[in-house]
Scaffold this motif. Structure first.
Motif, PDB file in Angstrom:
ATOM      1  N   LEU A  22      40.694 -25.792  18.626  1.00  0.00           N
ATOM      2  CA  LEU A  22      41.957 -25.085  18.790  1.00  0.00           C
ATOM      3  C   LEU A  22      42.845 -25.200  17.560  1.00  0.00           C
ATOM      4  N   ASN A  23      42.792 -26.327  16.858  1.00  0.00           N
ATOM      5  CA  ASN A  23      43.652 -26.524  15.692  1.00  0.00           C
ATOM      6  C   ASN A  23      43.087 -25.902  14.430  1.00  0.00           C
ATOM      7  N   ARG A  24      41.753 -25.807  14.336  1.00  0.00           N
ATOM      8  CA  ARG A  24      41.142 -25.438  13.067  1.00  0.00           C
ATOM      9  C   ARG A  24      40.497 -24.060  13.043  1.00  0.00           C
ATOM     10  N   SER A  25      40.241 -23.463  14.194  1.00  0.00           N
ATOM     11  CA  SER A  25      39.520 -22.191  14.214  1.00  0.00           C
ATOM     12  C   SER A  25      40.380 -21.038  13.732  1.00  0.00           C
ATOM     13  N   GLY A  26      41.703 -21.194  13.805  1.00  0.00           N
ATOM     14  CA  GLY A  26      42.605 -20.134  13.364  1.00  0.00           C
ATOM     15  C   GLY A  26      42.675 -18.945  14.288  1.00  0.00           C
ATOM     16  N   SER A  27      41.972 -19.002  15.414  1.00  0.00           N
ATOM     17  CA  SER A  27      41.889 -17.841  16.300  1.00  0.00           C
ATOM     18  C   SER A  27      42.330 -18.143  17.722  1.00  0.00           C
ATOM     19  N   GLY A  28      43.004 -19.283  17.932  1.00  0.00           N
ATOM     20  CA  GLY A  28      43.558 -19.582  19.237  1.00  0.00           C
ATOM     21  C   GLY A  28      42.540 -19.974  20.276  1.00  0.00           C
ATOM     22  N   ARG A  29      41.372 -20.426  19.863  1.00  0.00           N
ATOM     23  CA  ARG A  29      40.330 -20.808  20.818  1.00  0.00           C
ATOM     24  C   ARG A  29      39.909 -22.251  20.588  1.00  0.00           C
ATOM     25  N   GLY A  30      39.258 -22.802  21.595  1.00  0.00           N
ATOM     26  CA  GLY A  30      38.705 -24.144  21.474  1.00  0.00           C
ATOM     27  C   GLY A  30      37.288 -24.099  20.950  1.00  0.00           C
ATOM     28  N   VAL A  31      36.547 -25.178  21.165  1.00  0.00           N
ATOM     29  CA  VAL A  31      35.166 -25.270  20.691  1.00  0.00           C
ATOM     30  C   VAL A  31      34.292 -24.278  21.447  1.00  0.00           C
ATOM     31  N   ILE A  32      33.437 -23.560  20.711  1.00  0.00           N
ATOM     32  CA  ILE A  32      32.458 -22.670  21.330  1.00  0.00           C
ATOM     33  C   ILE A  32      31.069 -23.130  20.910  1.00  0.00           C
ATOM     34  N   THR A  33      30.068 -22.861  21.745  1.00  0.00           N
ATOM     35  CA  THR A  33      28.728 -23.379  21.477  1.00  0.00           C
ATOM     36  C   THR A  33      27.987 -22.553  20.435  1.00  0.00           C
ATOM     37  N   SER A  34      28.341 -21.291  20.253  1.00  0.00           N
ATOM     38  CA  SER A  34      27.700 -20.452  19.241  1.00  0.00           C
ATOM     39  C   SER A  34      28.546 -19.208  19.024  1.00  0.00           C
ATOM     40  N   GLY A  35      28.245 -18.476  17.957  1.00  0.00           N
ATOM     41  CA  GLY A  35      28.957 -17.237  17.678  1.00  0.00           C
ATOM     42  C   GLY A  35      30.206 -17.446  16.823  1.00  0.00           C
TER      43      GLY A  35
END
Length: 495
Positions: A96-109
């Protein structure tokens, strides 16, 4: 142009023709408003035309090393292959802090970085957890991440999960920032007017402002001007360098092992002239923490010489001894009667790093630690180059100057090779470390490649043919789709 766009323009022109019944003052005001509106409409049409007539392709973003993440960008190229328009940026992994896109950890993609419509980003700098997106031909950049020590320059130290704009007084020329830690970072920004600004961590004087106080706003380094280029180290404890229009080189910040080349090893809080260096065209500064911080610096002088100072404990300075140097000495000089002997690439490094140099003819030399080999048949560690050339003629080589080093090279015929620490990332179909260059089992028509998502033993090899994205390595937090030891297609948006 679509029918709706045509009708919109037609209506504007018809309204302009009706101005004859208005007063002169009213006409002037209306004309000014319509002129501005038409400029915006025409620019939007031009951009849409360029995108529809130039093929979209993948561009790898190599100046950012994000923790367990990979960055790529969609771009529109002309017939000559040059980028005409910069498009969306996509990021795998992160949180959530580093993706820059307002999301949490995702498993792929991958997820899209939410930059405002019409803003073209020409590069992203930073990592592990703080990022700077440079806007094309602009005095603005967009920043996001952990905001360690306020390094994003927004006036606070709070996490910034979505990109925020930072504006300067003049167009941005270069952004310099890198860290292999999520909790510490600083950044320097060079403007086209020759001024240099810094924000973030300042414990060793990295900001060059005469003290060791962190700053959560960008502050100008007032003691230098007319600067044409800047450089910082490969981690958050770092020195910094600036080259002015007259060719003078200045250094400041952390100075362990004498890595600033100033004749001592004390930290320097303000830019200080480095004496005895003329004709500098590039600076390569490396720092690393391995049971204590170590650092060194290399500069290219002219077209055929590399000079260096600082850490030499494993012959990174290519000397017969293992003594550090606090002033610059010659590291390597290439001889030859043609421009084929001119340097085209240099890769340096500090402790547990191996150095490489390539000339225009593809001749390649290596020296330094060599714990994972030198890419050739030499055995042992802590070697100087011994005037040994690689049997492979390389166009360029890529690595990350960090622990568990691996190297990836493209030869002058277009083949890709790798050696070093593996962890499934060498792309050779096995997971063994190798000391000599071995061909990568790469898909056809690969245009570019990089090493990304590097931290300790973690890393991913990434390659693209312009339309597809391939990767191999060990998967961590969704940085790549799955663990594999040969490059495999990744889930990306449809081009």
């Amino acid at each position: 142009m679509t029918e709706n766009q045509y009708n919109e323009l037609k209506n504007k022109f018809e309204e302009l023709l009706s101005l004859k019944n208005s007063s002169l003052e009213e006409n002037t005001q209306i004309l000014e408003a319509y002129t501005n509106a038409l400029k915006g409409d025409l620019q939007a049409f031009i951009t849409a035309f360029e995108k529809s007539h130039h093929p979209k392709s993948i561009r790898l973003l190599k100046n950012v090393n994000a923790y367990r993440s990979i960055f790529y960008q969609e771009v529109y190229r002309g017939i000559d292959g040059a980028i005409q328009t910069y498009g969306d940026i996509f990021i795998s992994g992160g949180d959530l802090n580093r993706s820059g896109s307002g999301r949490g950890v995702i498993t792929s993609g991958f997820s899209r970085l939410p930059i405002p419509l019409g803003v073209e980003i020409e590069d992203v700098i930073g990592g592990h957890a703080n990022f700077y997106a440079q806007v094309k031909d602009s005095a603005s950049m967009y920043v996001w991440g952990n905001n360690s020590q306020g390094c994003l320059g927004l006036g606070h130290n709070l996490v910034v999960p979505i990109p925020k704009e930072v504006k300067f007084r003049a167009k941005i020329k270069k952004i310099a920032s890198k860290s292999y830690a999520s909790s510490y970072q600083f950044a320097l920004v060079l403007l086209e007017d020759g001024s240099v600004w810094g924000a973030g961590r300042n414990s060793e004087g990295e900001l060059g402002i005469g003290n060791t106080i962190d700053s959560n706003r960008f502050v100008q380094i007032s003691t230098i001007s007319d600067i044409v280029d800047i450089w910082v180290g490969s981690d958050y404890v770092s020195g910094a360098f600036a080259l002015d229009r007259t060719g003078k080189l200045y250094a400041w910040g952390w100075n362990g092992n004498g890595c600033l080349g100033l004749g001592h090893s004390d930290s320097v809080l303000k830019p200080t002239l480095v004496s005895g260096l003329e004709g500098v065209s590039g600076v390569y500064h490396y720092t690393k923490n391995d049971s204590g911080w170590r650092g060194n610096t290399f500069v290219q002088k002219g077209k055929r010489e590399i000079w260096g100072c600082g850490y030499n404990g494993q012959r990174q300075l290519n000397q017969s001894d293992l003594n550090d140097r606090n002033a610059f000495i010659k590291v390597i000089s290439i001889s030859g009667s043609s421009d084929g002997a001119d340097i085209v690439q240099f890769i340096g490094g500090t402790c547990y790093n191996t150095c490489f140099l390539i000339d225009k003819a593809g001749d390649t030399w290596s020296w330094g630690w060599g714990g994972y080999g030198f890419g050739d048949n030499r055995s042992g560690n802590n070697l100087n180059d011994g005037n040994n050339k690689s049997s492979i003629k390389f166009a360029y080589i890529q690595t990350q100057p960090y622990n568990y080093q691996a190297f990836y090279g493209k030869d002058i015929e277009g083949n890709l090779w790798s050696f070093g620490y593996n962890n499934n990332s060498l792309g050779t179909g096995h997971n063994d470390n190798i000391r000599t260059f071995e061909k990568i089992q790469i898909p056809q028509n690969i245009e570019d490649f990089m090493l990304a998502s590097v931290y300790e033993a973690e890393r991913a090899f990434v390659a693209t043919d312009g339309k597809r994205l391939y990767a191999c390595g060990s998967a961590y937090d969704g940085n790549i789709d799955y663990t594999t030891n040969v490059p495999q297609p990744q889930k990306i948006t449809q081009l």
